[in-house]
Design a protein around this motif. Structure first.
Motif, mmCIF file in Angstrom:
data_model
loop_
_atom_site.group_PDB
_atom_site.id
_atom_site.type_symbol
_atom_site.label_atom_id
_atom_site.label_comp_id
_atom_site.label_asym_id
_atom_site.label_seq_id
_atom_site.Cartn_x
_atom_site.Cartn_y
_atom_site.Cartn_z
ATOM 1 N N ALA A 1 -16.215 -6.247 -86.780
ATOM 2 C CA ALA A 1 -15.547 -6.171 -85.809
ATOM 3 C C ALA A 1 -14.692 -7.232 -84.844
ATOM 4 O O ALA A 1 -13.440 -7.113 -84.405
ATOM 5 N N SER A 2 -15.315 -8.334 -85.047
ATOM 6 C CA SER A 2 -15.249 -9.676 -83.873
ATOM 7 C C SER A 2 -15.292 -10.656 -85.213
ATOM 8 O O SER A 2 -15.939 -10.792 -86.078
ATOM 9 N N LYS A 3 -14.689 -11.833 -84.468
ATOM 10 C CA LYS A 3 -14.739 -12.970 -85.343
ATOM 11 C C LYS A 3 -15.624 -14.075 -84.653
ATOM 12 O O LYS A 3 -15.679 -14.244 -83.330
ATOM 13 N N LYS A 4 -15.827 -15.119 -85.105
ATOM 14 C CA LYS A 4 -16.287 -16.383 -84.481
ATOM 15 C C LYS A 4 -15.231 -16.799 -83.443
ATOM 16 O O LYS A 4 -14.124 -16.785 -83.972
ATOM 17 N N PRO A 5 -15.804 -17.289 -82.314
ATOM 18 C CA PRO A 5 -17.181 -17.221 -81.800
ATOM 19 C C PRO A 5 -17.769 -16.405 -81.407
ATOM 20 O O PRO A 5 -19.110 -16.631 -80.864
ATOM 21 N N ASP A 6 -17.457 -15.047 -81.418
ATOM 22 C CA ASP A 6 -18.120 -14.054 -81.138
ATOM 23 C C ASP A 6 -19.507 -13.884 -82.189
ATOM 24 O O ASP A 6 -19.414 -14.374 -83.174
ATOM 25 N N PRO A 7 -20.819 -13.856 -81.540
ATOM 26 C CA PRO A 7 -21.968 -13.930 -82.262
ATOM 27 C C PRO A 7 -22.236 -12.921 -83.283
ATOM 28 O O PRO A 7 -23.359 -13.074 -83.868
ATOM 29 N N GLU A 8 -21.470 -11.811 -83.479
ATOM 30 C CA GLU A 8 -22.086 -10.959 -84.497
ATOM 31 C C GLU A 8 -22.295 -11.134 -85.749
ATOM 32 O O GLU A 8 -23.268 -10.840 -86.168
ATOM 33 N N GLY A 9 -21.559 -11.895 -86.339
ATOM 34 C CA GLY A 9 -21.729 -12.561 -87.714
ATOM 35 C C GLY A 9 -22.885 -13.320 -87.796
ATOM 36 O O GLY A 9 -23.556 -13.018 -88.632
ATOM 37 N N LEU A 10 -23.101 -14.192 -86.913
ATOM 38 C CA LEU A 10 -24.173 -15.008 -87.008
ATOM 39 C C LEU A 10 -25.503 -14.224 -86.589
ATOM 40 O O LEU A 10 -26.567 -14.405 -87.461
ATOM 41 N N LEU A 11 -25.507 -13.413 -85.733
ATOM 42 C CA LEU A 11 -26.874 -12.474 -85.510
ATOM 43 C C LEU A 11 -26.916 -11.624 -86.922
ATOM 44 O O LEU A 11 -28.226 -11.544 -87.110
ATOM 45 N N THR A 12 -26.123 -11.232 -87.526
ATOM 46 C CA THR A 12 -26.239 -10.425 -88.752
ATOM 47 C C THR A 12 -26.943 -11.364 -89.729
ATOM 48 O O THR A 12 -27.816 -10.567 -90.464
ATOM 49 N N LEU A 13 -26.403 -12.494 -89.840
ATOM 50 C CA LEU A 13 -27.125 -13.337 -90.765
ATOM 51 C C LEU A 13 -28.586 -13.580 -90.539
ATOM 52 O O LEU A 13 -29.409 -13.773 -91.412
ATOM 53 N N ILE A 14 -28.725 -13.759 -89.157
ATOM 54 C CA ILE A 14 -29.985 -14.175 -88.849
ATOM 55 C C ILE A 14 -31.041 -12.964 -89.257
ATOM 56 O O ILE A 14 -32.095 -13.092 -89.813
ATOM 57 N N SER A 15 -30.668 -11.855 -88.988
ATOM 58 C CA SER A 15 -31.223 -10.508 -89.232
ATOM 59 C C SER A 15 -31.593 -10.298 -90.720
ATOM 60 O O SER A 15 -32.520 -9.992 -91.518
ATOM 61 N N GLU A 16 -30.378 -10.636 -91.629
ATOM 62 C CA GLU A 16 -30.519 -10.651 -92.996
ATOM 63 C C GLU A 16 -31.623 -11.626 -93.518
ATOM 64 O O GLU A 16 -32.464 -11.164 -94.368
ATOM 65 N N ALA A 17 -31.487 -12.834 -92.798
ATOM 66 C CA ALA A 17 -32.245 -13.762 -93.695
ATOM 67 C C ALA A 17 -33.752 -13.639 -93.157
ATOM 68 O O ALA A 17 -34.595 -13.766 -94.256
#
Length: 249
Positions: A167-183
């Protein structure tokens, strides 16, 4: 920098030099909607905040924008809107659809990995076979994945997310937080934010890292290095070949 447990790369200006193909697609759209073409250097300065913002800036922030966010379209679709771009849609949406149509066909005309990228990734993977690496870009997800596949980046990556993946793009942290969780799920153990490194060429990437407590590497060879000084990444590099050394990998 201490040894990271997850590497997340920006795409345009970090792994790939895509500037000319993006500029050509913008100018093709400008011509199609009877607007003047723009110098490539100016268009390149607009890259980094997603396709919709790129076209919006090229048009000079047109006043007919509506509440619909074009970059929020179905991330599994590469197609422009089904409507005829010439059939009376607002200027911005006509130009955006025309840009997407042109870029879909021409995204690999001139786009290449920066020199040293594949060699650096190979070194990192050879020395660290279990280290997860991913791409988080504001470019739409499907062309991003197709480019990664065509340029032999995909085998290094467990995931590629784009500007319309969330729903949001960088610099919103949503994508990075998702990648941390998946990793972390792949690793079978939690990954602390401070053991994550975001690598990118602009302040957008550095701010994304900072908002989750991750570390950052700024790439001075990319499209927006002039934005890095104010953002203050933890480290900077002038060439991809420096990645293994500065990351202690």
């Amino acid at each position: 920098m201490s040894r990271p447990r997850l590497l997340v790369f920006d795409l345009d200006g970090t792994l790939i030099d895509s500037s000319l193909d993006l500029c050509n697609s913008v100018n093709a759209a400008m011509t199609a909607v009877d607007k003047p073409t723009l110098p490539n250097a100016l268009i390149a300065s607009y890259i980094g905040d997603g396709a919709a913002m790129l076209v919006r800036r090229a048009l000079g922030d047109p006043g007919d924008l509506d509440s619909r966010d074009p970059d929020s379209r179905d991330p599994d679709s590469l197609e422009p809107d089904a409507r005829d771009p010439s059939a009376g849609a607002p200027l911005f949406h006509r130009a955006f659809d025309l840009f997407l149509a042109h870029y879909r066909e021409h995204k690999l005309d001139n786009t290449r990995c920066y020199p040293g990228v594949l060699e650096a990734l190979t070194t990192i993977r050879t020395r660290n076979p279990d280290l997860p690496m991913a791409v988080l870009t504001n470019k739409p997800v499907n062309p991003s994945r197709e480019i990664c596949r065509a340029l032999a980046l995909e085998p290094f990556l467990f995931q590629t997310y784009g500007g319309n993946s969330f729903a949001s793009k960088k610099p919103d942290p949503e994508g990075l937080l998702t990648l941390i969780s998946e990793a972390a799920h792949l690793a079978g153990s939690s990954i602390a934010p401070e053991s994550v490194v975001m690598i990118g060429d602009s302040d957008v990437d550095i701010l994304t890292a900072r908002r989750v407590g991750a570390r950052s590497v700024g790439c001075l060879f990319g499209l927006a290095p002039h934005t890095l000084e104010a953002a203050q990444p933890d480290l900077t590099v002038r060439h991809p070949s420096e990645w293994p050394t500065v990351l202690s990998l």
